[in-house]
Each structure stands twice: as structure tokens, then as C-alpha cells.
Scaffold this motif. Structure first.
Motif, short mmCIF file in Angstrom:
data_model
loop_
_atom_site.label_atom_id
_atom_site.label_comp_id
_atom_site.label_asym_id
_atom_site.label_seq_id
_atom_site.Cartn_x
_atom_site.Cartn_y
_atom_site.Cartn_z
N LEU A 1 0.80 -1.22 0.00
CA LEU A 1 0.00 0.00 0.00
C LEU A 1 0.83 1.28 0.00
CD1 LEU A 1 -2.75 -1.08 2.56
CD2 LEU A 1 -2.87 -1.12 0.06
N SER A 2 1.97 1.27 0.64
CA SER A 2 2.77 2.49 0.79
C SER A 2 3.33 2.96 -0.55
CB SER A 2 3.93 2.25 1.76
OG SER A 2 3.45 1.91 3.04
N MET A 3 3.17 4.26 -0.77
CA MET A 3 3.65 4.85 -2.02
C MET A 3 4.77 5.86 -1.79
SD MET A 3 1.75 3.27 -4.14
CE MET A 3 1.86 4.12 -5.70
N ASP A 4 4.99 6.24 -0.53
CA ASP A 4 6.00 7.24 -0.21
C ASP A 4 6.43 7.08 1.24
OD1 ASP A 4 3.85 8.26 1.22
OD2 ASP A 4 3.51 9.93 -0.14
N THR A 5 7.30 7.96 1.69
CA THR A 5 7.83 7.87 3.05
C THR A 5 6.72 8.00 4.09
OG1 THR A 5 9.92 8.80 2.27
CG2 THR A 5 9.55 8.83 4.64
N ARG A 6 5.78 8.89 3.86
CA ARG A 6 4.66 9.07 4.78
C ARG A 6 3.85 7.77 4.87
NH1 ARG A 6 4.01 11.76 8.44
NH2 ARG A 6 4.67 13.62 7.37
N GLY A 7 3.55 7.15 3.73
CA GLY A 7 2.82 5.88 3.72
C GLY A 7 3.60 4.77 4.40
N ASN A 8 4.92 4.75 4.19
CA ASN A 8 5.76 3.76 4.88
C ASN A 8 5.62 3.92 6.39
OD1 ASN A 8 6.80 2.83 2.44
ND2 ASN A 8 8.66 4.02 2.59
N ALA A 9 5.65 5.15 6.86
CA ALA A 9 5.56 5.42 8.30
C ALA A 9 4.19 5.03 8.84
CB ALA A 9 5.84 6.89 8.58
N GLU A 10 3.15 5.37 8.12
CA GLU A 10 1.79 5.03 8.58
C GLU A 10 1.60 3.52 8.67
OE1 GLU A 10 -0.73 7.01 5.76
OE2 GLU A 10 -0.37 8.98 6.65
N ASN A 11 1.99 2.82 7.63
CA ASN A 11 1.80 1.36 7.63
C ASN A 11 2.74 0.66 8.60
OD1 ASN A 11 -0.42 1.10 5.85
ND2 ASN A 11 0.92 1.64 4.16
N ALA A 12 3.95 1.18 8.76
CA ALA A 12 4.86 0.61 9.76
C ALA A 12 4.31 0.82 11.16
CB ALA A 12 6.25 1.23 9.63
N SER A 13 3.65 1.94 11.38
CA SER A 13 3.04 2.21 12.68
C SER A 13 1.93 1.21 12.99
CB SER A 13 2.50 3.64 12.71
OG SER A 13 1.85 3.90 13.93
N TYR A 14 1.06 0.96 12.01
CA TYR A 14 -0.01 -0.04 12.19
C TYR A 14 0.59 -1.43 12.46
CZ TYR A 14 -2.98 3.53 10.01
OH TYR A 14 -3.63 4.68 9.70
N TRP A 15 1.60 -1.76 11.69
CA TRP A 15 2.27 -3.06 11.79
C TRP A 15 2.90 -3.22 13.17
CZ3 TRP A 15 7.59 -4.35 12.03
CH2 TRP A 15 7.91 -5.67 11.72
N ALA A 16 3.61 -2.18 13.63
CA ALA A 16 4.27 -2.22 14.94
C ALA A 16 3.23 -2.34 16.06
CB ALA A 16 5.13 -0.97 15.15
N GLU A 17 2.14 -1.61 15.92
CA GLU A 17 1.08 -1.68 16.94
C GLU A 17 0.44 -3.07 16.95
OE1 GLU A 17 -3.12 0.51 18.06
OE2 GLU A 17 -1.66 1.60 16.84
#
Length: 162
Positions: A55-71
């Protein structure tokens, strides 16, 4: 980013520096099997412990999805693997997205800049562009920059009214 990022992250996983690996921003055309084969990764570790984010298309998306994944996995510490020149901005964006998580940088040395002189590094188009992006994030100007980019791209596309 650099091609060696994923291989470096796989090495960290194999060395037991983490329990799981999230590879974010994966191209939709790349399957887990193809990635596993191209990296010559341990099939068992890759099958059980590597998650792909399409889903991630940029650095912001990477951070958002990594945050969900980490949680989801209840992780309080993440090792961030990305290109050395991209690390400062990645850490800034990631830390804003998940302030409760400790981030450990694991930068991958850029092959293009490995043998460059200090002056070549400073004036490298890649570094200058990344520094500009870092400043935009640091100053909190992302919405303005995104708007200006959209307006500029729309105005310069052939067949589109300006």
C-alpha cells in the motif's frame, strides 16, 4: 532507495536482530515468492517472518503502515533500514507517526556515493533533493509542498488546462 536495503534487512533478521521484517512500498507486481528467490533468503524465515506492504507509495505511507504493523505486533522498538541519505527524513517522519516507538537506524551506504568526495556528496542531485524534502518535513510544510506539486504537475501536463 538503494537495492541493498532489503538484503541488509534480511541479514538483520537472519542474525536475530528482530523477530519480523516489514518490507514496505513493495511493487504490486512482485510476489513474496519472487522476492524470496531473488534475495536467496532462508525460505523458512522468509515464509514465517517477512511481511510485505503493497500500500505504501512514499515515506509518509511507509511510516503510517509501519506504525499499524508495529502496533499490531506490539513492538516498542523498530530497526529502520533505508538508504543513508534518506535516513534523517525517514526517522523524522516515522518518529512523528509513532512517537511511542524507539527507532534504531540501520543505514545502507549508497553505492553511488560510496566512492564520492565530500564535495561530490554535498552537491549530488540525490542529496540536494533529499535535503530539500527533509527541510519541507522539518518545517511542517508537507501539505503546502504537496499542493504546489499537484498544481505544477497539472499545469505542465499536455492536454490539461492550466
Amino acid at each position: 532507495g538503494e537495492n541493498d536495503r532489503i538484503a541488509s534487512a534480511i541479514k538483520l533478521l537472519h542474525a536475530k536482530h528482530g523477530k519480523r521484517l516489514l518490507i514496505s512500498g513493495v511493487n504490486h507486481k512482485v510476489s513474496k515468492g519472487v522476492l524470496k528467490h531473488s534475495l536467496e533468503a532462508d525460505p523458512v524465515a522468509f515464509s514465517c517472518c517477512v511481511d510485505l506492504d503493497y500500500l505504501s507509495m512514499d515515506t509518509r505511507g511507509n511510516a503510517e503502515n509501519a506504525s499499524y504493523w508495529a502496533e499490531y505486533h506490539d513492538y516498542k522498538i523498530l530497526i529502520i533500514v533505508t538508504s543513508d541519505y534518506h535516513m534523517p527524513r525517514s526517522l523524522l517522519v516515522m518518529q512523528r507517526e509513532m512517537p511511542q516507538v524507539r527507532l534504531i537506524p540501520a543505514p545502507v551506504v549508497s553505492a553511488d556515493l560510496k566512492m564520492a568526495s565530500y564535495a561530490e556528496i554535498i552537491f549530488s542531485p540525490v542529496i540536494m533533493k533529499e535535503f530539500g524534502k527533509y527541510l519541507v518535513v522539518q518545517l511542517g510544510m508537507e501539505p503546502t509542498a504537496k499542493y504546489l506539486l499537484t498544481v505544477t504537475n497539472t499545469a505542465t501536463e499536455p492536454g490539461k488546462p492550466s
